[in-house]
Design a protein around this motif. Structure first.
Motif: not given
Length: 338
Positions: A22-25, A165-173
């Motif tokens: 959500i924070r990523a839009g 999508l996951m990189k927007q949560f955890e950049p090191k995904a």
């Protein structure tokens, strides 16, 4: 994709992921079977607390029976022992080209695939720290590995989409062609966590304990041996090296992995596992039958004995039933069996 992301299970993992999306839009719809949690999210939003970020995000939430429509992207984030029931419900809401991402602990992709078909499941490994605190409130307590991969090892457009999508949560995904190696690696780590949860001590304190280390090493070796017999190439993550618990590992390798895991866990505000929280705080069933029991069952099929894993399952059930206290004496009992 522009359609909403469906998060099925808005607790520790699902709530944290959904809030980050959500924070990523992105638009997110939460599904959860706890009415108070659903009502709190709809009334006040989902509150995320902890050292990574704090925020209140707004999203629609509903009970499973109230969900309408079909969705292309569904993240299944329920406790492992609720996987089959949840998958039976959510399959009715999968779009024709939709898929399920299993952001859970265990080998739940196998369970989901039996219901949805294997081609509609994307493997996912998560190891970040999070806790459900109360209705409408989730704590995101520590960074951890996040890995995406197709079950057959292919690199596909849809897996790349989830990876982005996951990189927007955890950049090191990461994205991998060996998701099973991560999932089985987590089973070894999970077995260690179930061992630490037999006590009231923190994860790091048990991992550092000279009495606990030998028995935990043998417990992990049982899981690693079952994986090896089934041709699983184990993957390392967050300071945990599964090779350090294999049959060829030296004591120095094993102790280094214990040291690295201890350091990693001491950095997190989440001192105890979710397993311990289920036993000591929430007084509810754990995921032991969904996480450790499959290892014992696959071990039997593969003619690999797993007596320590089997005993841990029994001990966890005794704690769940109020017949055994949380204590270091449980580790000492396992040590005698080992």
């Amino acid at each position: 994709m522009s359609d909403p992301i469906l998060i099925w299970g808005a607790g520790a993992i699902g709530g944290t992921l959904g809030a980050a999306f959500i924070r990523a839009g992105h638009e997110v719809i939460f599904v959860d079977n706890v009415k108070d949690h659903v009502d709190a999210i709809n009334a006040k939003g989902l509150k995320i607390v902890g050292p990574i970020f704090e925020d209140v995000v707004q999203a629609k939430a509903c009970l499973p029976e109230d969900l309408k429509g079909t969705y292309s992207r569904t993240f299944l984030c329920v406790k492992a022992h609720h996987t089959e029931a949840a998958a039976q419900m959510l399959v009715e809401h999968l779009a024709s080209d939709g898929y399920v991402v299993s952001a859970q602990n265990g080998l739940n992709e196998r369970v989901i695939a039996r219901i949805t078909g294997e081609n509609r499941v994307i493997g996912c490994f998560v190891n970040f720290g999070a806790d459900y605190l109360e209705p409408g409130v989730v704590q995101y307590s520590g960074h951890g590995a996040v890995v995406i991969g197709e079950l057959d090892g292919r690199f596909t457009d849809r897996a790349e989409d989830i990876y982005d999508l996951m990189k927007q949560f955890e950049p090191k995904a990461l994205i991998t062609n060996n998701i099973w190696g991560f999932l089985w690696g987590k089973l070894i780590y999970g077995a260690l966590l179930f061992g630490t949860a037999l006590t009231n001590d923190s994860i790091a304190d048990v991992l550092d304990d000279p009495v606990a280390r030998p028995v935990l090493r043998k417990l992990a070796l049982e899981v690693a041996t079952v994986a090896a017999i089934n041709n699983i190439r184990l993957e390392a993550f967050d300071g945990f090296d599964p090779a350090a618990f294999g049959p060829l590992a030296t004591p120095e390798q094993t102790n280094k992995s214990f040291d690295d895991m201890s350091v990693h866990n001491r950095k997190s505000v989440k001192s105890h596992s979710g397993i311990w929280r289920d036993l000591a705080v929430r007084k509810r069933k754990t995921e032991v039958d969904a996480q450790v029991l499959p290892v014992v069952e696959i071990g039997k099929e593969s003619r690999v004995p797993t007596p320590l894993a089997a005993r841990v399952i029994e001990m966890i059930h005794e704690i769940e039933d109020g017949k055994r206290p949380l204590s270091m004496e449980n580790i000492e009992e396992l040590a005698r069996l080992a």
